[in-house]
Design a protein around this motif. Sequence first.
Motif, short mmCIF file in Angstrom:
data_model
loop_
_atom_site.label_atom_id
_atom_site.label_comp_id
_atom_site.label_asym_id
_atom_site.label_seq_id
_atom_site.Cartn_x
_atom_site.Cartn_y
_atom_site.Cartn_z
N PRO B 285 41.93 33.25 37.00
CA PRO B 285 40.91 32.19 36.88
C PRO B 285 40.25 31.82 38.21
CG PRO B 285 43.15 31.37 36.37
CD PRO B 285 43.23 32.85 36.48
N LEU B 286 41.00 31.84 39.30
CA LEU B 286 40.40 31.47 40.58
C LEU B 286 39.38 32.53 41.04
CD1 LEU B 286 43.47 30.07 42.55
CD2 LEU B 286 41.51 28.79 41.68
N ILE B 287 39.75 33.80 40.85
CA ILE B 287 38.83 34.87 41.23
C ILE B 287 37.58 34.82 40.35
CG2 ILE B 287 38.51 37.39 41.26
CD1 ILE B 287 41.36 37.63 42.30
N GLN B 288 37.78 34.60 39.06
CA GLN B 288 36.62 34.53 38.16
C GLN B 288 35.72 33.34 38.48
OE1 GLN B 288 35.56 36.98 36.24
NE2 GLN B 288 37.30 37.98 37.22
N GLU B 289 36.34 32.25 38.90
CA GLU B 289 35.55 31.08 39.29
C GLU B 289 34.69 31.41 40.52
OE1 GLU B 289 37.99 27.60 39.93
OE2 GLU B 289 36.32 26.53 40.86
N PHE B 290 35.31 32.14 41.47
CA PHE B 290 34.55 32.52 42.67
C PHE B 290 33.38 33.44 42.29
CE2 PHE B 290 33.68 35.97 45.64
CZ PHE B 290 33.11 35.24 46.67
N VAL B 291 33.68 34.43 41.42
CA VAL B 291 32.64 35.38 41.02
C VAL B 291 31.46 34.64 40.39
CG1 VAL B 291 32.11 37.28 39.42
CG2 VAL B 291 34.21 37.34 40.78
N LYS B 292 31.76 33.64 39.58
CA LYS B 292 30.69 32.88 38.93
C LYS B 292 29.88 32.08 39.96
CE LYS B 292 29.68 29.87 35.04
NZ LYS B 292 28.66 29.19 35.79
N LYS B 293 30.61 31.49 40.93
CA LYS B 293 29.90 30.76 41.98
C LYS B 293 28.94 31.69 42.72
CE LYS B 293 33.81 27.84 43.23
NZ LYS B 293 34.91 27.84 44.20
N PHE B 294 29.42 32.88 43.00
CA PHE B 294 28.59 33.86 43.73
C PHE B 294 27.35 34.21 42.91
CE2 PHE B 294 27.19 37.68 45.74
CZ PHE B 294 27.67 37.65 47.04
N GLN B 295 27.57 34.47 41.63
CA GLN B 295 26.43 34.82 40.75
C GLN B 295 25.43 33.68 40.68
OE1 GLN B 295 28.73 35.80 37.32
NE2 GLN B 295 28.48 38.01 37.60
N ASP B 296 25.96 32.46 40.55
CA ASP B 296 25.07 31.29 40.44
C ASP B 296 24.24 31.11 41.70
OD1 ASP B 296 26.04 30.86 37.95
OD2 ASP B 296 27.42 29.24 38.51
N LYS B 297 24.88 31.33 42.84
CA LYS B 297 24.18 31.06 44.10
C LYS B 297 23.20 32.17 44.48
CE LYS B 297 24.64 29.61 48.86
NZ LYS B 297 25.47 29.10 49.92
N TYR B 298 23.64 33.42 44.32
CA TYR B 298 22.83 34.54 44.82
C TYR B 298 22.13 35.35 43.72
CZ TYR B 298 25.35 33.44 49.09
OH TYR B 298 25.88 32.79 50.17
N LYS B 299 22.39 35.00 42.47
CA LYS B 299 21.76 35.69 41.33
C LYS B 299 22.05 37.19 41.32
CE LYS B 299 19.87 31.73 40.55
NZ LYS B 299 20.76 30.79 39.88
N ARG B 300 23.22 37.57 41.77
CA ARG B 300 23.65 38.97 41.71
C ARG B 300 25.17 38.98 41.75
NH1 ARG B 300 25.19 40.32 47.02
NH2 ARG B 300 24.23 39.00 48.58
N ASP B 301 25.73 40.16 41.45
CA ASP B 301 27.18 40.31 41.50
C ASP B 301 27.64 40.63 42.91
OD1 ASP B 301 27.53 39.90 38.75
OD2 ASP B 301 27.01 41.98 38.32
N THR B 302 28.88 40.29 43.19
CA THR B 302 29.46 40.66 44.48
C THR B 302 30.48 41.77 44.26
OG1 THR B 302 30.66 39.89 46.43
CG2 THR B 302 31.30 38.93 44.32
N ASP B 303 30.92 42.37 45.35
CA ASP B 303 32.07 43.26 45.28
C ASP B 303 33.23 42.55 46.00
OD1 ASP B 303 31.54 43.47 47.96
OD2 ASP B 303 30.95 45.57 47.91
N HIS B 304 34.29 43.32 46.29
CA HIS B 304 35.47 42.71 46.92
C HIS B 304 35.16 42.10 48.28
CE1 HIS B 304 35.02 46.76 48.39
NE2 HIS B 304 35.75 46.44 49.44
N ASN B 305 34.10 42.57 48.93
CA ASN B 305 33.78 42.05 50.26
C ASN B 305 33.39 40.58 50.22
OD1 ASN B 305 34.06 44.34 52.17
ND2 ASN B 305 32.67 45.28 50.69
N GLY B 306 32.79 40.16 49.11
CA GLY B 306 32.46 38.74 48.97
C GLY B 306 33.73 37.89 48.97
N ILE B 307 34.77 38.40 48.29
CA ILE B 307 36.04 37.66 48.25
C ILE B 307 36.68 37.63 49.64
CG2 ILE B 307 38.30 37.52 47.13
CD1 ILE B 307 37.22 39.10 44.80
N LYS B 308 36.58 38.75 50.35
CA LYS B 308 37.15 38.80 51.71
C LYS B 308 36.55 37.71 52.59
CE LYS B 308 37.35 43.85 52.08
NZ LYS B 308 36.84 44.95 52.93
#
Lengths: 292, 383
Positions: B285-308
């Motif tokens: 859930p925490l990783i999925q929450e981060f992924v959603k935040k990233f999508q909401d902010k940048y309007k694109r998907d991230t890879d693992h580097n965004g999490i890093k």
Amino acid sequence: MSEFLQVVLSGLATGSIYALAAIGFTLVWQAAQTVNFAQGEFVMLPAFFVLIALHWLGWPLWAALAFGLVISVLVLGYLFKRLIVQPMLPSTGLPLIIATMALSILLKEGAKQFYGAEAQPYPPLFPQTTMSIGGAIVSMQDILNLVVSLAVVVALTLFLNRTRTGRCIQATAQNPQVAEILGVNTRRMVLYTFLINAALAALASMLISPVYLAKFSNGETLGIVAFIAAIVGGFNQIRGALVGGLLIGVLDNLTATYVTASYRAALPLVLLIIIILWRPQGLLGTSEGRQV
Amino acid sequence: MQSRRTILATALTASVFVAAPWAAAWAADDAVLVPCVCELSGPGAVSGTNYRDGAHIAVDEINAAGGILGKKIDMPDYDTQTDPQTSRALVQKAIDAGAYAIMGTVYSGSTVVNMLVAQQAGIPQFTGAEAPSITEKGNAYIFRTASSSAKGVPALTAYFKDTLKVKKIAVAWVNNEFGKGGHDVFINEMKGAGIEVVADVPSEQGQADFAADVSKIKQSGAEAAFVYVNEEESARLLREAKKQGLTIPLVGEVTLTGQKVIDLAAGAAEGALAHVGLATSAPDPLIQEFVKKFQDKYKRDTDHNGIKGYIGVYAIKYVTEMNGKLDSQALADKLHGLTLKVADHPGMLLDTSWDKNGELSRPSFMTQVKDNKQVVIGMVPAN
């Protein structure tokens, strides 16, 4: 044997696109007696024109390709000639060479700022289906890239040799003063040369971007390889640029497969040195006299 | 009249130069300076941009919640252009500006060069790079935000041996610091596992034509191939593999199943496998929450580097607050041998530990591309 065939056919497909870019060096050399160091960026940029039409304007692929071709001819042909080449042509070649270097940086950084630094997927022009030729698997894209490139080179050669306009372009390239005395509108012929170069660059861009992906830095590699291909083949001969491009494409793959993959990037340079020592005018080039 | 103008101009110029250090000092006092020195252009732009953007999400969250010890984080971006010498100069620039810690770089070839500058200045540096050599040089100021290939590649050995049951394998690797590190670990691992490496195929960074590489793998008789190249090259290799009808499993470490690779490969990534230290598709859930935040902010998907990038900034926050002071040396000292449990430190997303060399350990994932998406197919415990 199938491995050999595989790498040769793939090399020919890639090499034919190098040839299109290399012909640009030849044309600009003949029209303006200068080397266009932005030629790699001329091949990089049209892919972004197409992507703009596809993604920003929402046009279908065929319309986007036409848009890319028209804008390329306008910007990289007409405007390049009018704004950069023409004002600097009266001075010696060196300022113009430096100007093209500056233009190369400007185009590269401009593409990065405008469209981003990441590579972009680029739609293929041809079907992705494959076929087996002697055990080698070749895609329709590779075959049609090769066919289209060769057809364009043949058509260009016929145009230059068999039409009045083509012969006027050649006359202008060989001796502009005499051509002008004979009634040739040399400025128009030079302009035609730049427009043809831009169209060829756009075509090369559209053919190679599905493989290279569209990226602002693509011109760095393409420019160097095409420059070497033009020198190897003969800087003043269109067919030389074709031979140089194909040779580099095939030898690059053969080296990586049978000699060393680690030093494959060095091969074109080694080839360049050997050719310059053995035949300075290039494989198919002709010697040009220069007075000091 | 002319001399008066000259005097005025000189005075104005002098005042600017005199005032500048004061302005910098004021800025340094008011905020915690954590520059992001990343690959925002050049071959590493995909990785660096995601790393930077993930870090900025963390900065925004932390600042909105009051910052670190009551001070806001200031994160200017420095573009290394994926050039090691440029990255070295920019790390020096970040230190001269008064950096408390540095985020980046992501490419190993740059990190091995620029980390010496941060080491000399005693500034902790949070890298996304994965070459084993980075944490083998006795640098007390370098900290990973992802496990090195020395930890990641061995996690694949059991997969090749027990799951795929291969006896012959090929390796395609990029001839840079990142690739060489992973390649050397892989060769040793295969030797230990009794798996024969029948094709060893290096490629150049930025290489476009992979016809020869794939052909060599195909002719080698390998039952699987380990692919260890960067994002764009991964996509080109996968496309060529599909074209030549290479049907053996293609298994990577980290990059091969990343979303950017999937997008660029245009369908050719289907079925590819990879071990990843961090997976945006992880059912957490925490990783999925981060992924959603990233999508909401940048309007694109991230890879693992965004999490890093995200967890790197949170590590700085948590450890600084443990220390109770903004002291770069104390930050570095505290991180060695530290474990941050996600239950107490949710910004870390997963339980994370650093050893005395700055190497990182945490649970990881096996992933596969299915329907053009990265899917987690198994979890690998921390090693």
